[in-house]
Motif scaffolding. Sequence first.
Motif, PDB file in Angstrom:
ATOM      1  N   SER A   1       6.574  16.072  14.811  1.00  0.00           N
ATOM      2  CA  SER A   1       6.984  17.148  15.689  1.00  0.00           C
ATOM      3  C   SER A   1       6.016  17.307  16.852  1.00  0.00           C
ATOM      4  O   SER A   1       4.805  17.357  16.665  1.00  0.00           O
ATOM      5  CB  SER A   1       7.042  18.452  14.891  1.00  0.00           C
ATOM      6  OG  SER A   1       7.091  19.556  15.737  1.00  0.00           O
ATOM      7  N   GLN A   2       6.555  17.399  18.041  1.00  0.00           N
ATOM      8  CA  GLN A   2       5.722  17.638  19.220  1.00  0.00           C
ATOM      9  C   GLN A   2       5.028  18.982  19.083  1.00  0.00           C
ATOM     10  O   GLN A   2       3.920  19.173  19.537  1.00  0.00           O
ATOM     11  CB  GLN A   2       6.592  17.590  20.477  1.00  0.00           C
ATOM     12  CG  GLN A   2       5.817  17.449  21.749  1.00  0.00           C
ATOM     13  CD  GLN A   2       5.040  16.141  21.827  1.00  0.00           C
ATOM     14  OE1 GLN A   2       5.486  15.117  21.341  1.00  0.00           O
ATOM     15  NE2 GLN A   2       3.880  16.190  22.424  1.00  0.00           N
ATOM     16  N   ARG A   3       5.700  19.916  18.422  1.00  0.00           N
ATOM     17  CA  ARG A   3       5.128  21.244  18.194  1.00  0.00           C
ATOM     18  C   ARG A   3       3.839  21.107  17.390  1.00  0.00           C
ATOM     19  O   ARG A   3       2.838  21.745  17.709  1.00  0.00           O
ATOM     20  CB  ARG A   3       6.157  22.105  17.447  1.00  0.00           C
ATOM     21  CG  ARG A   3       5.707  23.476  17.166  1.00  0.00           C
ATOM     22  CD  ARG A   3       5.956  24.359  18.372  1.00  0.00           C
ATOM     23  NE  ARG A   3       5.545  25.702  18.051  1.00  0.00           N
ATOM     24  CZ  ARG A   3       5.039  26.524  18.918  1.00  0.00           C
ATOM     25  NH1 ARG A   3       4.906  26.173  20.154  1.00  0.00           N
ATOM     26  NH2 ARG A   3       4.688  27.734  18.556  1.00  0.00           N
ATOM     27  N   THR A   4       3.825  20.272  16.365  1.00  0.00           N
ATOM     28  CA  THR A   4       2.648  20.075  15.544  1.00  0.00           C
ATOM     29  C   THR A   4       1.494  19.501  16.369  1.00  0.00           C
ATOM     30  O   THR A   4       0.357  19.942  16.247  1.00  0.00           O
ATOM     31  CB  THR A   4       2.974  19.128  14.368  1.00  0.00           C
ATOM     32  OG1 THR A   4       4.035  19.691  13.619  1.00  0.00           O
ATOM     33  CG2 THR A   4       1.790  18.944  13.456  1.00  0.00           C
ATOM     34  N   LEU A   5       1.780  18.537  17.212  1.00  0.00           N
ATOM     35  CA  LEU A   5       0.745  17.948  18.059  1.00  0.00           C
ATOM     36  C   LEU A   5       0.194  18.982  19.028  1.00  0.00           C
ATOM     37  O   LEU A   5      -1.016  19.048  19.270  1.00  0.00           O
ATOM     38  CB  LEU A   5       1.297  16.738  18.812  1.00  0.00           C
ATOM     39  CG  LEU A   5       1.743  15.564  17.951  1.00  0.00           C
ATOM     40  CD1 LEU A   5       2.425  14.507  18.804  1.00  0.00           C
ATOM     41  CD2 LEU A   5       0.579  14.971  17.194  1.00  0.00           C
ATOM     42  N   GLU A   6       1.067  19.785  19.581  1.00  0.00           N
ATOM     43  CA  GLU A   6       0.643  20.838  20.507  1.00  0.00           C
ATOM     44  C   GLU A   6      -0.188  21.890  19.771  1.00  0.00           C
ATOM     45  O   GLU A   6      -1.194  22.378  20.285  1.00  0.00           O
ATOM     46  CB  GLU A   6       1.869  21.474  21.180  1.00  0.00           C
ATOM     47  CG  GLU A   6       1.537  22.540  22.189  1.00  0.00           C
ATOM     48  CD  GLU A   6       0.759  22.044  23.388  1.00  0.00           C
ATOM     49  OE1 GLU A   6       0.164  22.879  24.097  1.00  0.00           O
ATOM     50  OE2 GLU A   6       0.716  20.822  23.636  1.00  0.00           O
ATOM     51  N   GLN A   7       0.228  22.238  18.564  1.00  0.00           N
ATOM     52  CA  GLN A   7      -0.548  23.200  17.769  1.00  0.00           C
ATOM     53  C   GLN A   7      -1.943  22.657  17.511  1.00  0.00           C
ATOM     54  O   GLN A   7      -2.924  23.399  17.607  1.00  0.00           O
ATOM     55  CB  GLN A   7       0.138  23.476  16.428  1.00  0.00           C
ATOM     56  CG  GLN A   7       1.261  24.447  16.516  1.00  0.00           C
ATOM     57  CD  GLN A   7       1.887  24.669  15.159  1.00  0.00           C
ATOM     58  OE1 GLN A   7       1.910  23.775  14.316  1.00  0.00           O
ATOM     59  NE2 GLN A   7       2.400  25.856  14.943  1.00  0.00           N
ATOM     60  N   ASN A   8      -2.045  21.404  17.171  1.00  0.00           N
ATOM     61  CA  ASN A   8      -3.344  20.795  16.907  1.00  0.00           C
ATOM     62  C   ASN A   8      -4.245  20.892  18.147  1.00  0.00           C
ATOM     63  O   ASN A   8      -5.410  21.267  18.066  1.00  0.00           O
ATOM     64  CB  ASN A   8      -3.167  19.345  16.475  1.00  0.00           C
ATOM     65  CG  ASN A   8      -4.453  18.734  16.000  1.00  0.00           C
ATOM     66  OD1 ASN A   8      -5.116  19.277  15.127  1.00  0.00           O
ATOM     67  ND2 ASN A   8      -4.823  17.618  16.588  1.00  0.00           N
ATOM     68  N   ARG A   9      -3.681  20.583  19.307  1.00  0.00           N
ATOM     69  CA  ARG A   9      -4.437  20.678  20.551  1.00  0.00           C
ATOM     70  C   ARG A   9      -4.891  22.120  20.800  1.00  0.00           C
ATOM     71  O   ARG A   9      -6.027  22.368  21.182  1.00  0.00           O
ATOM     72  CB  ARG A   9      -3.576  20.177  21.715  1.00  0.00           C
ATOM     73  CG  ARG A   9      -4.343  20.042  23.032  1.00  0.00           C
ATOM     74  CD  ARG A   9      -3.438  19.653  24.188  1.00  0.00           C
ATOM     75  NE  ARG A   9      -2.486  20.687  24.556  1.00  0.00           N
ATOM     76  CZ  ARG A   9      -2.802  21.812  25.212  1.00  0.00           C
ATOM     77  NH1 ARG A   9      -4.032  22.064  25.538  1.00  0.00           N
ATOM     78  NH2 ARG A   9      -1.867  22.689  25.522  1.00  0.00           N
ATOM     79  N   MET A  10      -3.997  23.072  20.553  1.00  0.00           N
ATOM     80  CA  MET A  10      -4.327  24.486  20.776  1.00  0.00           C
ATOM     81  C   MET A  10      -5.371  24.991  19.781  1.00  0.00           C
ATOM     82  O   MET A  10      -6.241  25.778  20.152  1.00  0.00           O
ATOM     83  CB  MET A  10      -3.056  25.338  20.677  1.00  0.00           C
ATOM     84  CG  MET A  10      -2.061  25.100  21.795  1.00  0.00           C
ATOM     85  SD  MET A  10      -2.717  25.497  23.424  1.00  0.00           S
ATOM     86  CE  MET A  10      -2.995  27.238  23.242  1.00  0.00           C
TER      87      MET A  10
ATOM     88  N   GLU B   1       1.251  30.680  21.477  1.00  0.00           N
ATOM     89  CA  GLU B   1       1.355  29.226  21.433  1.00  0.00           C
ATOM     90  C   GLU B   1       1.302  28.655  20.008  1.00  0.00           C
ATOM     91  O   GLU B   1       1.887  27.619  19.738  1.00  0.00           O
ATOM     92  CB  GLU B   1       0.239  28.598  22.260  1.00  0.00           C
ATOM     93  CG  GLU B   1       0.367  28.845  23.744  1.00  0.00           C
ATOM     94  CD  GLU B   1       1.630  28.236  24.341  1.00  0.00           C
ATOM     95  OE1 GLU B   1       1.997  27.111  23.961  1.00  0.00           O
ATOM     96  OE2 GLU B   1       2.259  28.903  25.181  1.00  0.00           O
TER      97      GLU B   1
ATOM     98  N   TYR C   1      -3.120  32.449  22.527  1.00  0.00           N
ATOM     99  CA  TYR C   1      -3.079  31.531  21.391  1.00  0.00           C
ATOM    100  C   TYR C   1      -2.039  31.948  20.355  1.00  0.00           C
ATOM    101  O   TYR C   1      -1.385  31.092  19.757  1.00  0.00           O
ATOM    102  CB  TYR C   1      -4.465  31.413  20.750  1.00  0.00           C
ATOM    103  CG  TYR C   1      -5.464  30.724  21.641  1.00  0.00           C
ATOM    104  CD1 TYR C   1      -5.460  29.349  21.802  1.00  0.00           C
ATOM    105  CD2 TYR C   1      -6.413  31.456  22.353  1.00  0.00           C
ATOM    106  CE1 TYR C   1      -6.360  28.705  22.628  1.00  0.00           C
ATOM    107  CE2 TYR C   1      -7.323  30.821  23.185  1.00  0.00           C
ATOM    108  CZ  TYR C   1      -7.289  29.450  23.316  1.00  0.00           C
ATOM    109  OH  TYR C   1      -8.177  28.820  24.143  1.00  0.00           O
TER     110      TYR C   1
END
Length: 172
Positions: free
Chosen positions: A49-58, A168, A165
């Motif tokens: 999931s792109q959401r998971t990758l974005e969460q990791n970055r955040m 996001e 945060y």
Amino acid sequence: MKLIGKLRDFFFTDKDIVVTFTIGRQYWKSLNKIDKERLLDISINDKKSQRTLEQNRMIWALIHEIDKHENGSTDKGSEMELYKNLIKNARIQIDYLQGLEQTKESLSKVYRVVEIIERRTTDKADTVVFGCYRGTSQFDKEEMSIFIEVVLSYAEQIGLGTTYYVDELTLR
């Protein structure tokens, strides 16, 4: 070559199964270069999931901000220590293992955090009990939600604004 697409159909012939995928048009030039007589090594995985990758970055951006807020500056070492402490505070899953103290190095290759909980002495050997915590890459969605709440809560406790945060990182 890596492709992203969806399984469309498959059917059986006398000898094989023919599989059809639907992929984006941007791959057409790459597909035209493939020799149809060559045997290919094909690996199929669920798309992360792109959401998971974005969460990791955040999460890492927030950890960076927490570290900077607490220490006045930041570096990878202090960020990693903060990350490990947050994992411990989340207490999502702890594996307790007993072994020789030297075992800690090997356990650290599997677990993100390994700490000695207790020392035990018997007539045969001196051992320790380790508390072993997994890293966030091994968390499922529910565990990740708990970890995010711990990170956000900690940031709020030290007076760091978290509104951006929260928006996001909150799983929808």
